[in-house]
Motif scaffolding. Structure first.
Motif, mmCIF file in Angstrom:
data_model
loop_
_atom_site.group_PDB
_atom_site.id
_atom_site.type_symbol
_atom_site.label_atom_id
_atom_site.label_comp_id
_atom_site.label_asym_id
_atom_site.label_seq_id
_atom_site.Cartn_x
_atom_site.Cartn_y
_atom_site.Cartn_z
ATOM 1 N N THR A 220 -5.322 -0.202 3.959
ATOM 2 C CA THR A 220 -6.381 0.653 3.413
ATOM 3 C C THR A 220 -6.228 2.080 3.918
ATOM 4 O O THR A 220 -6.387 3.040 3.150
ATOM 5 N N PHE B 105 -8.045 -5.730 -1.712
ATOM 6 C CA PHE B 105 -7.013 -5.160 -0.841
ATOM 7 C C PHE B 105 -6.667 -6.097 0.317
ATOM 8 O O PHE B 105 -5.678 -5.887 0.994
ATOM 9 N N ALA C 289 0.822 -1.211 0.000
ATOM 10 C CA ALA C 289 0.000 0.000 0.000
ATOM 11 C C ALA C 289 0.857 1.263 0.000
ATOM 12 O O ALA C 289 0.527 2.245 -0.673
#
Length: 195
Positions: A120, A111, A86
């Motif tokens: 996230t 995700f 991420a």
């Protein structure tokens, strides 16, 4: 459908009515996490498809399937690995939007991270100056109606997302973001379709 780093053959793909101008893979990039010296690569890939709109603009679509929640030595539920993915995605897209705030960008995929989990949260983090980089286009849907992975192991999981840049968010039709849960529409996957 480009190859990925996944040994089980999990691939990423895109189907588009718009012409695909190019596809870039990031699968070989080295990923870092601030809490460890360990490095990783994307568990599958991050790929970037440039699509040509009818108006002649470029729509940048990033497709990802972040690391699963299977634990690794010193990394319970692979949180650090997934978060390192991420971090790199956020850098790539953040740089693109910093260079041109009018870029039409969509990041979508599995995700393997809920809205309140580190990966996230990193993807939705603002730029250093507080500017929004990506928005969750399903954020107006009540959390109890947002399940995207209805499994016994991880009940009511919200782990599939479509995030959009400010320029793309401005083009979204309010209320159009949907998560399908009709039996005839969900036979092809253990995840629910997010559109």
């Amino acid at each position: 459908v480009p190859l990925t780093n996944d040994s089980r053959g999990i691939k990423l793909g895109i189907i588009s009515r718009l012409p695909v101008i190019s596809i870039t893979s990031y699968r070989w990039q080295t990923l870092n996490h601030p809490d460890t010296d360990q490095t990783w690569r994307f568990a599958r890939d991050l790929f970037h498809a440039k699509l040509q709109t009818k108006q002649g603009k470029i729509l940048n679509v990033f497709v990802v399937h972040l690391k699963s929640k299977g634990s690794r030595d010193g990394d319970p539920q692979s949180v650090k690995w997934r978060t390192s993915e991420a971090i790199r995605i956020r850098q790539i897209i953040g740089d693109m939007i910093a260079n041109n705030p009018d870029e039409l960008v969509v990041l979508m995929g599995d995700f393997n991270s809920k809205p309140d989990e580190p990966a996230t949260m990193k993807l939705l983090s603002p730029a250093d100056d507080g500017t929004v980089v990506m928005s969750d286009c399903h954020s107006s849907i009540p959390m109890e109606d947002r399940t995207t992975y209805p499994s016994e192991r991880f009940p009511n999981s919200v782990i599939d997302f479509i995030l959009t840049s400010p320029a793309m968010t401005a083009k979204l039709v309010p209320g159009s973001a949907t998560i399908f849960n009709e039996p005839e529409l969900i036979k092809g996957s253990d995840h629910l379709p997010v559109v």
